[in-house]
Design a protein around this motif. Structure first.
Motif, PDB file in Angstrom:
ATOM      1  N   SER A 198       0.851  -1.195   0.000  1.00 15.10           N
ATOM      2  CA  SER A 198       0.000   0.000   0.000  1.00 15.10           C
ATOM      3  C   SER A 198       0.886   1.244   0.000  1.00 15.10           C
ATOM      4  N   MET A 199       0.268   2.391   0.096  1.00 21.87           N
ATOM      5  CA  MET A 199       0.976   3.629  -0.206  1.00 21.87           C
ATOM      6  C   MET A 199       1.340   4.420   1.048  1.00 21.87           C
ATOM      7  N   GLU A 200       2.474   5.066   1.005  1.00 24.65           N
ATOM      8  CA  GLU A 200       2.791   6.041   2.038  1.00 24.65           C
ATOM      9  C   GLU A 200       1.734   7.137   1.993  1.00 24.65           C
ATOM     10  N   ASN A 201       1.406   7.666   3.175  1.00 23.50           N
ATOM     11  CA  ASN A 201       0.451   8.773   3.249  1.00 23.50           C
ATOM     12  C   ASN A 201      -1.000   8.325   3.005  1.00 23.50           C
ATOM     13  N   SER A 202      -1.228   7.005   2.968  1.00 27.09           N
ATOM     14  CA  SER A 202      -2.578   6.498   2.705  1.00 27.09           C
ATOM     15  C   SER A 202      -3.403   6.463   3.995  1.00 27.09           C
ATOM     16  N   PHE A 203      -4.695   6.229   3.831  1.00 25.96           N
ATOM     17  CA  PHE A 203      -5.548   5.958   4.992  1.00 25.96           C
ATOM     18  C   PHE A 203      -6.561   4.887   4.622  1.00 25.96           C
ATOM     19  N   HIS A 204      -6.573   3.796   5.407  1.00 25.63           N
ATOM     20  CA  HIS A 204      -7.509   2.710   5.117  1.00 25.63           C
ATOM     21  C   HIS A 204      -8.383   2.314   6.296  1.00 25.63           C
ATOM     22  N   GLY A 205      -8.226   2.984   7.452  1.00 21.79           N
ATOM     23  CA  GLY A 205      -9.111   2.676   8.574  1.00 21.79           C
ATOM     24  C   GLY A 205      -8.351   2.449   9.867  1.00 21.79           C
TER      25      GLY A 205
END
Ligand SMILES: *Cc1c(COP(=O)(O)O)cnc(C)c1O
Length: 402
Positions: A137-144
């Motif tokens: 997944s990505m740096e700076n992401s948000f998934h919960g």
């Protein structure tokens, strides 16, 4: 008791008895209508937060209230061991209007992402064996905020203090195809990303980035997961944000605006993944109850038939143009980003003073990351409301500038 002391009492009660997981704004909201909400003192606020991209049709939309009332008198909940019509209809609507063939219903964005992670792992496990389990997944992401989804989230402020995290996640910088390519070896089962990063500060990728990601995934038989929890359901001026980039994923997650405020999430996938989620493989008590599914169907039907998605595109352009006028006036505005009605304004200074001053002026906005103001108004917002917001921003920014 006057209303001021009522507000204080509400705040005292909450602060005394609840975990203080939120640093809340010091108002207590009691009523909503369209793009407006009111606090306990009767003060009116123009709402450009919309419950964080949830209330797409606005507050107390007559359609939502009516559907809620009617369905609440027919059937509210039965176990997912039984079929219900509203759930089946909602699934059909979602599939007919997307790349997907199958839907799993749950209650939130995090749960939709949990389902996506579980499905990707299980499919790869069955097809390639247990070695292939890494999700990039990505740096700076948000998934919960559940253990799996925070483990998938590329932000230390979300992950901090919860070690050991769930294993099997690797991170690469968003919008950097070379870094992704370097990490995609035999151990990788899926790539997971937000087509436009929301919490990360409203970051849109280069126009061809998602296509390149898709090609890498396809060449290596790796699954592609799009988290559209924030940017899906018309927010960007298309039903799903990935439509802007001409790419479809294998799995997509939805929540926020799906129920216009009723808790519902969904994980959608292509038919090839169907076998991996057979009976007993995954479940949830409340997922897609007749009550929430009926509302979500009504909301989705309205989005599609009443022109709100095109409206979001049109007023979004107008909104951006009006903010550009502010950017010409205030040099501390560095960049304006976004698509449709998710707009981020990056400043060279903290966003909090602007957000707090707007609250005093009767306008709700929020930030995303320290220096980005984020706007997520209901999709039904009109030009007059945008003008009104711009006037307030102009005033607040003018004071900030002096
Ligand atoms: C809000 C959000 C989530 C989490 O949704 P919850 O309903 O709060 O669990 C996941 N992904 C994205 C992109 C979000 O914006």
């Amino acid at each position: 008791m006057n209303n001021n002391s009522k507000t204080e009492m509400t705040i005292q009660l909450a602060d005394k008895y609840m975990f203080q997981t939120y640093s809340r704004f010091p108002i207590t909201l009691v009523k909503g209508d369209g793009c407006r909400v009111w606090d306990e003192n009767g003060k009116e606020y123009l709402d450009f937060v919309g419950g964080i991209a949830v209330c797409a049709l606005g507050h107390c939309s007559p359609l939502v209230s009516r559907t809620l009332e009617e369905q609440s008198k027919k059937l509210i909940h039965v176990s997912n061991l039984y079929y219900t019509r509203p759930q089946a209809e909602l699934a059909g609507l979602l599939v007919e209007n997307s790349f997907a063939d199958r839907v799993f219903f749950c209650n939130s964005g995090a749960e939709a992402n949990e389902a996506a992670i579980k499905l990707a792992r299980r499919y790869s496990h069955e097809k390639f064996g247990p070695e292939r389990h890494i999700i990039i997944s990505m740096e700076n992401s948000f998934h919960g905020r559940t253990m799996a989804t925070l483990s998938a989230t590329g932000q230390d402020k979300v992950r901090g203090g919860y070690d050991p995290l769930l294993g099997g996640f690797k991170f690469v910088p968003f919008n950097d195809i070379k870094s992704l390519d370097d990490k995609m070896d035999e151990s990788v089962c899926a790539v997971m990303l937000e087509p436009v990063q929301g919490e990360g500060g409203v970051i849109c990728p280069d126009p061809d980035y998602l296509k390149k990601v898709k090609n890498l995934c396809r060449d290596r038989d790796i699954l592609l997961i799009f988290d559209e929890v924030q940017v899906g359901m018309g927010r960007t001026g298309k039903l799903f944000a990935h439509e802007h980039y001409g790419v479809t994923p294998d799995i997509m997650t939805l929540a926020k605006a799906l129920g216009n405020g009723l808790p519902i999430g969904a994980m959608l996938a292509v038919d090839e993944l169907n076998q991996a989620f057979g009976p007993g493989s995954h479940a949830t008590t409340f997922g897609g109850t007749p009550l929430v599914a009926a509302v979500a169907s009504a909301v989705l039907t309205s989005l599609l038939k009443d022109g709100w998605i095109d409206h979001a595109d049109r007023v979004g352009s107008y909104f951006k143009a009006r903010i550009e006028e502010l950017a010409e006036k205030y040099s501390f505005i560095k960049e304006i980003r976004g698509l449709g009605l998710i707009i981020g304004v990056e400043m060279d200074r903290p966003a909090a003073p602007v957000v707090n001053a707007c609250l005093k002026e009767g306008v709700l906005i929020i930030s995303a990351q320290e220096k980005v103001i984020r706007f997520l108004p209901p999709l039904i917002v009109g030009r007059e409301e945008i003008d009104s917001l711009i006037r307030t921003l102009d005033k607040v920014m003018g004071e900030l500038d002096s």
